[in-house]
Design a protein around this motif. Structure first.
Motif, PDB file in Angstrom:
ATOM      1  N   ASP A   1       0.921  -1.337   0.134  1.00 52.20           N
ATOM      2  CA  ASP A   1       0.251   0.086  -0.142  1.00 52.20           C
ATOM      3  C   ASP A   1       0.809   1.330  -0.164  1.00 52.20           C
ATOM      4  O   ASP A   1       0.665   2.261  -0.720  1.00 52.20           O
ATOM      5  CB  ASP A   1      -0.915   0.136   1.241  1.00 52.20           C
ATOM      6  CG  ASP A   1      -2.078  -1.144   1.039  1.00 52.20           C
ATOM      7  OD1 ASP A   1      -2.154  -1.826   0.219  1.00 52.20           O
ATOM      8  OD2 ASP A   1      -2.645  -1.401   2.164  1.00 52.20           O
ATOM      9  N   GLU A   2       1.938   1.285   0.874  1.00 50.11           N
ATOM     10  CA  GLU A   2       2.727   2.439   0.699  1.00 50.11           C
ATOM     11  C   GLU A   2       3.703   2.507  -0.311  1.00 50.11           C
ATOM     12  O   GLU A   2       3.879   3.448  -0.834  1.00 50.11           O
ATOM     13  CB  GLU A   2       3.544   2.471   2.080  1.00 50.11           C
ATOM     14  CG  GLU A   2       4.580   3.541   2.262  1.00 50.11           C
ATOM     15  CD  GLU A   2       3.864   4.992   2.565  1.00 50.11           C
ATOM     16  OE1 GLU A   2       4.356   5.926   2.125  1.00 50.11           O
ATOM     17  OE2 GLU A   2       2.836   5.088   2.654  1.00 50.11           O
TER      18      GLU A   2
ATOM     19  N   ARG B   1       1.095   4.245  -2.699  1.00 50.58           N
ATOM     20  CA  ARG B   1       0.843   5.486  -2.226  1.00 50.58           C
ATOM     21  C   ARG B   1       2.068   6.502  -2.838  1.00 50.58           C
ATOM     22  O   ARG B   1       1.676   7.419  -3.393  1.00 50.58           O
ATOM     23  CB  ARG B   1       0.587   5.617  -0.900  1.00 50.58           C
ATOM     24  CG  ARG B   1       0.096   7.196  -0.403  1.00 50.58           C
ATOM     25  CD  ARG B   1       0.347   7.388   1.117  1.00 50.58           C
ATOM     26  NE  ARG B   1       1.731   7.508   1.392  1.00 50.58           N
ATOM     27  CZ  ARG B   1       2.469   8.423   1.070  1.00 50.58           C
ATOM     28  NH1 ARG B   1       2.126   9.489   0.462  1.00 50.58           N
ATOM     29  NH2 ARG B   1       3.808   8.559   1.478  1.00 50.58           N
TER      30      ARG B   1
ATOM     31  N   LYS C   1       2.066   6.724  -6.560  1.00 52.64           N
ATOM     32  CA  LYS C   1       0.954   7.717  -7.108  1.00 52.64           C
ATOM     33  C   LYS C   1       1.158   9.208  -6.805  1.00 52.64           C
ATOM     34  O   LYS C   1       1.068  10.179  -7.727  1.00 52.64           O
ATOM     35  CB  LYS C   1      -0.363   7.648  -6.542  1.00 52.64           C
ATOM     36  CG  LYS C   1      -1.528   8.325  -6.812  1.00 52.64           C
ATOM     37  CD  LYS C   1      -2.734   8.162  -5.944  1.00 52.64           C
ATOM     38  CE  LYS C   1      -4.058   9.232  -6.503  1.00 52.64           C
ATOM     39  NZ  LYS C   1      -3.728  10.444  -5.862  1.00 52.64           N
TER      40      LYS C   1
END
Length: 138
Positions: A107-108, A111, A114
């Motif tokens: 997830d990180e 993130r 992005k």
């Protein structure tokens, strides 16, 4: 500031074009039987989606590298919504499926990718596009 330049030239005997950036090339065309298209390559919308997704793929790898994570499997899908005449992109939906070799959460990584994505951030904020005609054979 830095600049990046690509060039496109018509392909003899077709109404398609070949685009080049350094030693890399790709063909740009319309679907068969649309304005002389032969379906030889990507259309502009597909190229935009590929630019958004391709940039994000690279940024996932950059972010993972910086975090000491190795991405074993990465799948990015980009869906453009087009509306109006002439057609304009009114929305983009990007899905990312990634797996780290050690099974750690990504997830990180996503993130950070992005947040760093040049194409995604540029499209989201908008930018001017200037088009100038020059005499043939300049």
């Amino acid at each position: 500031m830095s600049t990046m330049t690509v060039a496109l030239h018509s392909i003899s005997g077709t109404r398609a074009a070949v685009g080049a950036a350094g030693s890399h090339t790709l063909v740009v065309d319309r679907p068969p039987d649309v304005a002389g298209g032969l379906g030889l390559g990507f259309n502009g919308g597909q190229l935009l989606a590929l630019a958004i997704g391709g940039c994000l793929c690279n940024d996932v790898q950059y972010a993972a590298h910086d975090m000491g994570v190795v991405i074993d499997d990465l799948h990015v899908e980009v869906e453009l919504t087009l509306e109006g005449q002439p057609a304009r992109v009114t929305g983009v939906n990007v899905t990312v499926e990634a797996q780290a070799t050690d099974g750690s959460p990504v997830d990180e990584v996503i993130r950070r990718a992005k947040a760093a994505s040049t194409v995604g951030n540029s499209v989201a904020s908008g930018f001017p596009v200037q088009v100038s005609a020059v005499p043939a054979g300049r």
